[in-house]
Design a protein around this motif. Structure first.
Motif, PDB file in Angstrom:
ATOM      1  N   THR A  33      19.213  -5.763  15.260  1.00 12.97           N
ATOM      2  CA  THR A  33      20.166  -6.846  15.520  1.00 12.97           C
ATOM      3  C   THR A  33      19.456  -8.080  16.067  1.00 12.97           C
ATOM      4  OG1 THR A  33      21.899  -5.223  15.955  1.00 12.97           O
ATOM      5  CG2 THR A  33      22.264  -7.454  16.786  1.00 12.97           C
ATOM      6  N   ALA A  34      18.515  -7.868  16.982  1.00 15.53           N
ATOM      7  CA  ALA A  34      17.771  -9.000  17.544  1.00 15.53           C
ATOM      8  C   ALA A  34      16.944  -9.710  16.470  1.00 15.53           C
ATOM      9  CB  ALA A  34      16.857  -8.524  18.677  1.00 15.53           C
ATOM     10  N   MET A  35      16.287  -8.938  15.617  1.00 19.23           N
ATOM     11  CA  MET A  35      15.478  -9.546  14.559  1.00 19.23           C
ATOM     12  C   MET A  35      16.358 -10.293  13.554  1.00 19.23           C
ATOM     13  SD  MET A  35      12.523  -8.951  15.565  1.00 19.23           S
ATOM     14  CE  MET A  35      11.530  -9.484  14.211  1.00 19.23           C
ATOM     15  N   ALA A  36      17.522  -9.728  13.248  1.00 19.29           N
ATOM     16  CA  ALA A  36      18.454 -10.418  12.349  1.00 19.29           C
ATOM     17  C   ALA A  36      18.928 -11.720  12.987  1.00 19.29           C
ATOM     18  CB  ALA A  36      19.644  -9.520  12.026  1.00 19.29           C
ATOM     19  N   GLY A  37      19.190 -11.685  14.291  1.00 21.31           N
ATOM     20  CA  GLY A  37      19.610 -12.898  14.990  1.00 21.31           C
ATOM     21  C   GLY A  37      18.553 -13.981  14.940  1.00 21.31           C
ATOM     22  N   VAL A  38      17.307 -13.601  15.125  1.00 17.29           N
ATOM     23  CA  VAL A  38      16.212 -14.573  15.045  1.00 17.29           C
ATOM     24  C   VAL A  38      16.128 -15.132  13.629  1.00 17.29           C
ATOM     25  CG1 VAL A  38      13.699 -14.836  15.141  1.00 17.29           C
ATOM     26  CG2 VAL A  38      14.888 -13.610  16.954  1.00 17.29           C
ATOM     27  N   GLY A  39      16.211 -14.239  12.647  1.00 14.40           N
ATOM     28  CA  GLY A  39      16.125 -14.682  11.256  1.00 14.40           C
ATOM     29  C   GLY A  39      17.284 -15.573  10.852  1.00 14.40           C
ATOM     30  N   LEU A  40      18.486 -15.225  11.292  1.00 15.16           N
ATOM     31  CA  LEU A  40      19.658 -16.015  10.929  1.00 15.16           C
ATOM     32  C   LEU A  40      19.682 -17.372  11.621  1.00 15.16           C
ATOM     33  CD1 LEU A  40      22.356 -13.205  10.880  1.00 15.16           C
ATOM     34  CD2 LEU A  40      21.423 -14.429   8.908  1.00 15.16           C
ATOM     35  N   SER A  41      19.030 -17.465  12.796  1.00 12.26           N
ATOM     36  CA  SER A  41      19.024 -18.752  13.494  1.00 12.26           C
ATOM     37  C   SER A  41      17.868 -19.644  13.044  1.00 12.26           C
ATOM     38  CB  SER A  41      18.957 -18.536  15.005  1.00 12.26           C
ATOM     39  OG  SER A  41      17.713 -17.980  15.364  1.00 12.26           O
ATOM     40  N   THR A  42      16.993 -19.132  12.181  1.00 14.04           N
ATOM     41  CA  THR A  42      15.885 -19.927  11.658  1.00 14.04           C
ATOM     42  C   THR A  42      16.384 -20.797  10.517  1.00 14.04           C
ATOM     43  OG1 THR A  42      14.336 -18.178  12.228  1.00 14.04           O
ATOM     44  CG2 THR A  42      13.588 -19.812  10.635  1.00 14.04           C
ATOM     45  N   SER A  43      16.105 -22.072  10.616  1.00 18.36           N
ATOM     46  CA  SER A  43      16.542 -23.009   9.597  1.00 18.36           C
ATOM     47  C   SER A  43      15.328 -23.573   8.862  1.00 18.36           C
ATOM     48  CB  SER A  43      17.333 -24.147  10.239  1.00 18.36           C
ATOM     49  OG  SER A  43      17.534 -25.180   9.319  1.00 18.36           O
ATOM     50  N   ILE A  44      15.266 -23.323   7.575  1.00 17.96           N
ATOM     51  CA  ILE A  44      14.170 -23.853   6.759  1.00 17.96           C
ATOM     52  C   ILE A  44      14.173 -25.382   6.801  1.00 17.96           C
ATOM     53  CG2 ILE A  44      13.199 -23.954   4.428  1.00 17.96           C
ATOM     54  CD1 ILE A  44      12.889 -21.234   5.774  1.00 17.96           C
ATOM     55  N   ALA A  45      15.369 -25.985   6.821  1.00 15.27           N
ATOM     56  CA  ALA A  45      15.465 -27.449   6.878  1.00 15.27           C
ATOM     57  C   ALA A  45      14.822 -27.985   8.151  1.00 15.27           C
ATOM     58  CB  ALA A  45      16.929 -27.883   6.792  1.00 15.27           C
ATOM     59  N   ASN A  46      15.034 -27.303   9.294  1.00 20.12           N
ATOM     60  CA  ASN A  46      14.419 -27.751  10.548  1.00 20.12           C
ATOM     61  C   ASN A  46      12.906 -27.603  10.518  1.00 20.12           C
ATOM     62  OD1 ASN A  46      16.848 -28.503  11.649  1.00 20.12           O
ATOM     63  ND2 ASN A  46      17.072 -26.661  12.912  1.00 20.12           N
ATOM     64  N   ILE A  47      12.431 -26.562   9.845  1.00 18.13           N
ATOM     65  CA  ILE A  47      10.977 -26.378   9.729  1.00 18.13           C
ATOM     66  C   ILE A  47      10.386 -27.514   8.894  1.00 18.13           C
ATOM     67  CG2 ILE A  47       9.174 -24.900   8.763  1.00 18.13           C
ATOM     68  CD1 ILE A  47      10.894 -22.498   9.562  1.00 18.13           C
ATOM     69  N   LYS A  48      11.067 -27.854   7.809  1.00 19.37           N
ATOM     70  CA  LYS A  48      10.586 -28.955   6.966  1.00 19.37           C
ATOM     71  C   LYS A  48      10.637 -30.280   7.707  1.00 19.37           C
ATOM     72  CE  LYS A  48      11.774 -26.960   2.487  1.00 19.37           C
ATOM     73  NZ  LYS A  48      12.664 -27.067   1.321  1.00 19.37           N
ATOM     74  N   GLN A  49      11.728 -30.537   8.437  1.00 16.33           N
ATOM     75  CA  GLN A  49      11.877 -31.791   9.175  1.00 16.33           C
ATOM     76  C   GLN A  49      10.868 -31.903  10.303  1.00 16.33           C
ATOM     77  OE1 GLN A  49      15.919 -31.891  10.497  1.00 16.33           O
ATOM     78  NE2 GLN A  49      16.717 -32.550   8.510  1.00 16.33           N
ATOM     79  N   GLY A  50      10.510 -30.782  10.890  1.00 18.61           N
ATOM     80  CA  GLY A  50       9.569 -30.795  12.004  1.00 18.61           C
ATOM     81  C   GLY A  50       8.150 -31.077  11.589  1.00 18.61           C
ATOM     82  N   GLY A  51       7.885 -31.133  10.299  1.00 16.18           N
ATOM     83  CA  GLY A  51       6.543 -31.445   9.812  1.00 16.18           C
ATOM     84  C   GLY A  51       5.573 -30.277   9.930  1.00 16.18           C
ATOM     85  N   LEU A  52       6.083 -29.064  10.111  1.00 16.01           N
ATOM     86  CA  LEU A  52       5.194 -27.916  10.254  1.00 16.01           C
ATOM     87  C   LEU A  52       4.631 -27.454   8.926  1.00 16.01           C
ATOM     88  CD1 LEU A  52       7.165 -25.818  12.880  1.00 16.01           C
ATOM     89  CD2 LEU A  52       5.159 -27.247  13.253  1.00 16.01           C
ATOM     90  N   GLY A  53       5.393 -27.634   7.868  1.00 14.01           N
ATOM     91  CA  GLY A  53       4.931 -27.228   6.546  1.00 14.01           C
ATOM     92  C   GLY A  53       4.721 -25.732   6.465  1.00 14.01           C
ATOM     93  N   MET A  54       3.669 -25.342   5.794  1.00 17.71           N
ATOM     94  CA  MET A  54       3.365 -23.925   5.584  1.00 17.71           C
ATOM     95  C   MET A  54       2.558 -23.309   6.726  1.00 17.71           C
ATOM     96  SD  MET A  54       4.835 -22.914   2.863  1.00 17.71           S
ATOM     97  CE  MET A  54       3.992 -21.397   2.519  1.00 17.71           C
ATOM     98  N   ARG A  55       2.173 -24.109   7.697  1.00 16.92           N
ATOM     99  CA  ARG A  55       1.311 -23.629   8.775  1.00 16.92           C
ATOM    100  C   ARG A  55       1.834 -22.360   9.460  1.00 16.92           C
ATOM    101  NH1 ARG A  55       0.467 -28.029  12.922  1.00 16.92           N
ATOM    102  NH2 ARG A  55       0.547 -29.156  10.972  1.00 16.92           N
TER     103      ARG A  55
END
Length: 149
Positions: free
Chosen positions: A85-107
Motif C-alpha cells: 500500500t505504501a509503495m502504491a501510494g508513492v507511485g500514485l503520487s508521482t507525477s511524470i509532468a512534475n518530473i518533466k517540469q522540474g528539469g530532472l529529465g532521465m537522471r
C-alpha cells in the motif's frame, strides 16, 4: 498550481528543519509510514531483547507466541499489505509532468537503474563467492555437488 507550491513549501520547511527541530517539523518532513516503520522496528527489537534476557516479550508472550505474532504482523500483514500500500501510494503520487517540469529529465531513472544493477551484481557475486567457500551447504555430498575444485 497549488499542489506544486505546497510541495515546494514542504521541501523548504524540511530544509530548514535542522535549525529548529520540533515534533511538528518531524511530522511535516517524514511520511507517516516511515514513522510507523521505525516504531514497528523498535517494538520488535525490544520484544526480542526481552526474550534474549530470558523474560517474556513485554511480560506477556513466550518465545513461540512472540514468533507467531511477529511473523503475522511483520511478514504477512506488513510485508504484503502495508508495504504494498505504501509503495502504491508513492507511485500514485508521482507525477511524470512534475518530473518533466522540474528539469530532472532521465537522471532519476538512470540513477535508480544504476543503483539496482550495482546491488544486483553485488548480491550475485556474494552468493557465488560464499558458495565457493561452501557457506550455503553443510555437507557437500547432500546436494550432489562436487565442491572439490
Amino acid at each position: 498550481s497549488s499542489s506544486s507550491s505546497s510541495s515546494s513549501e514542504k521541501q523548504g520547511s524540511c530544509k530548514t528543519a535542522a535549525a529548529g527541530f520540533t515534533l511538528s517539523t518531524l511530522k511535516k518532513c517524514l511520511p507517516l509510514f516511515v514513522l510507523g516503520f521505525i516504531a514497528t522496528a523498535c517494538v520488535r527489537s525490544f520484544g526480542d531483547s526481552m526474550l534474549e534476557a530470558g523474560k517474556p516479550a513485554f511480560g506477556l508472550f513466550n518465545k513461540d507466541e512472540w514468533k507467531g505474532i511477529s511473523d503475522t504482523i511483520g511478514n504477512k500483514l506488513g510485508g504484503r499489505y502495508l508495504l504494498g500500500t505504501a509503495m502504491a501510494g508513492v507511485g500514485l503520487s508521482t507525477s511524470i509532468a512534475n518530473i518533466k517540469q522540474g528539469g530532472l529529465g532521465m537522471r532519476p531513472f538512470i540513477v535508480g537503474s544504476s543503483g539496482a544493477l550495482v546491488v544486483g551484481a553485488t548480491g550475485m557475486m556474494s552468493v557465488k563467492l560464499l558458495d565457493h567457500f561452501h557457506m550455503f551447504t553443510t555437507n557437500s555430498t547432500s546436494t550432489g555437488k562436487n565442491h572439490d575444485k
